[in-house]
Write an enzyme that holds these catalytic residues in place. Structure first.
Site, PDB file in Angstrom:
ATOM      1  N   HIS A  66      24.557 -36.326 -56.268  1.00 42.53           N
ATOM      2  CA  HIS A  66      24.857 -37.830 -55.841  1.00 42.53           C
ATOM      3  C   HIS A  66      25.370 -37.827 -54.416  1.00 42.53           C
ATOM      4  O   HIS A  66      25.803 -39.109 -54.188  1.00 42.53           O
ATOM      5  CB  HIS A  66      25.520 -38.647 -56.838  1.00 42.53           C
ATOM      6  CG  HIS A  66      24.640 -38.580 -58.416  1.00 42.53           C
ATOM      7  ND1 HIS A  66      23.414 -38.858 -58.401  1.00 42.53           N
ATOM      8  CD2 HIS A  66      25.417 -38.734 -59.435  1.00 42.53           C
ATOM      9  CE1 HIS A  66      23.056 -38.750 -59.738  1.00 42.53           C
ATOM     10  NE2 HIS A  66      24.118 -38.688 -60.305  1.00 42.53           N
ATOM     11  N   LEU A  72      16.874 -33.338 -56.452  1.00 37.93           N
ATOM     12  CA  LEU A  72      16.852 -34.922 -56.157  1.00 37.93           C
ATOM     13  C   LEU A  72      16.954 -35.698 -57.532  1.00 37.93           C
ATOM     14  O   LEU A  72      16.545 -35.281 -58.579  1.00 37.93           O
ATOM     15  CB  LEU A  72      15.305 -35.198 -55.531  1.00 37.93           C
ATOM     16  CG  LEU A  72      14.971 -34.697 -54.276  1.00 37.93           C
ATOM     17  CD1 LEU A  72      13.531 -34.867 -53.589  1.00 37.93           C
ATOM     18  CD2 LEU A  72      15.965 -35.122 -53.107  1.00 37.93           C
ATOM     19  N   ASP A  73      17.792 -36.734 -57.267  1.00 40.27           N
ATOM     20  CA  ASP A  73      17.957 -37.665 -58.518  1.00 40.27           C
ATOM     21  C   ASP A  73      16.664 -38.207 -59.188  1.00 40.27           C
ATOM     22  O   ASP A  73      15.713 -38.430 -58.389  1.00 40.27           O
ATOM     23  CB  ASP A  73      18.819 -38.911 -58.004  1.00 40.27           C
ATOM     24  CG  ASP A  73      20.348 -38.345 -57.519  1.00 40.27           C
ATOM     25  OD1 ASP A  73      20.746 -37.290 -57.854  1.00 40.27           O
ATOM     26  OD2 ASP A  73      20.835 -39.215 -56.946  1.00 40.27           O
ATOM     27  N   LYS A  74      16.775 -38.699 -60.222  1.00 42.41           N
ATOM     28  CA  LYS A  74      15.461 -38.951 -61.194  1.00 42.41           C
ATOM     29  C   LYS A  74      14.880 -40.099 -60.353  1.00 42.41           C
ATOM     30  O   LYS A  74      13.714 -40.235 -60.409  1.00 42.41           O
ATOM     31  CB  LYS A  74      16.193 -39.499 -62.515  1.00 42.41           C
ATOM     32  CG  LYS A  74      15.030 -39.865 -63.377  1.00 42.41           C
ATOM     33  CD  LYS A  74      15.281 -40.187 -64.775  1.00 42.41           C
ATOM     34  CE  LYS A  74      13.983 -40.470 -65.511  1.00 42.41           C
ATOM     35  NZ  LYS A  74      14.528 -41.006 -67.065  1.00 42.41           N
ATOM     36  N   THR A  90      15.028 -40.852 -56.988  1.00 44.13           N
ATOM     37  CA  THR A  90      15.064 -40.568 -55.650  1.00 44.13           C
ATOM     38  C   THR A  90      13.560 -39.776 -55.385  1.00 44.13           C
ATOM     39  O   THR A  90      13.322 -38.958 -56.120  1.00 44.13           O
ATOM     40  CB  THR A  90      15.956 -39.425 -55.188  1.00 44.13           C
ATOM     41  OG1 THR A  90      17.361 -40.142 -55.254  1.00 44.13           O
ATOM     42  CG2 THR A  90      15.547 -39.083 -53.671  1.00 44.13           C
TER      43      THR A  90
END
Length: 232
Positions: free
Chosen positions: A180, A95-97, A99
């Protein structure tokens, strides 16, 4: 006690000294006592396991990296007992930072690989807030597969929850997990993502009351649900 991954070594020592632990039905207050595989260790009446394969669910907060370690930033592993790192318990996917949401972690490499294989069609569901008004044209584009610069995203399910000229909220389901990807799919449609939350991973959802930064150990039943999801 500590090797089970459910508590730190200091927490295990404290519980033992408080007389909360029994070995074969007898209270044991000495943390240095060694136990055999045949011994039954219980904490408050519940058996303490030491399974080789470990499975966890973390409610990831924003601002935390999905990585095993980083010299400059906090990672999801910093939110878990240090014992799990030694057992090679790692995030399944990324998961993105910025998110938030559900993250599965395990040292079961075979299961992790299968859960991330797009051919297995294990769906991940996100709630996204994006700039601009989402329309049925966006829904159709997601259904067909959104062309990106380096690949075309596989068909996804987009459900508009609220649409306005400034911001819209939608639920999106994908079974890919490329870098992403959800943000790029919306971006290709002219909608920048301002907030992204993973609400479910396959059959798993975040338990009610589990706050950001908190984790639980998956039950045998939950692990079986994951296995069932990859075998459909």
């Amino acid at each position: 006690m500590a090797q089970s991954g459910e508590r730190t070594r200091s927490e295990a020592v404290r519980l033992i000294k408080l007389g909360k632990v029994q070995v074969n039905g007898l209270c044991q207050r000495d943390p240095a006592v060694k136990v055999k595989e045949s011994d039954i260790v219980t904490l408050a009446g519940e058996t303490v396991g030491d399974d080789a394969l470990q499975y966890y669910l973390l409610h990831k907060p924003s601002g935390v990296l999905t990585a095993a370690r980083d010299s400059r930033a906090q990672t999801v592993m910093d939110l878990l007992p240090e014992n799990l790192s030694r057992r090679k318990v790692l995030p399944v996917g990324r998961l993105d930072k910025d998110t938030t949401g559900l993250l599965v972690l395990t040292n079961d490499g075979a299961l992790a690989h299968s859960l991330l294989d797009p051919k297995r069609h294990v769906w991940k569901r996100y709630i996204a807030t994006v700039e601009g008004r989402l329309t049925e044209a966006d829904v159709s584009a997601f259904e067909e597969g959104v062309p990106l610069r380096d690949f075309t995203a596989q068909p996804a399910k987009l459900t508009i929850l609220e649409a306005a000229d400034d911001f819209s909220t939608a639920e999106v389901e994908v079974h890919e997990g490329k870098f992403h990807q959800v943000k790029r799919m919306f971006g290709a449609r002219g909608h920048e993502v301002v907030r992204l939350h993973r609400a479910s991973f396959g059959p798993l959802t975040i338990p009610e009351g589990l706050k950001e930064g908190e984790h639980i150990r998956l039950t045998d039943e939950q692990v079986q649900l994951l296995r069932d999801a990859i075998n459909r």
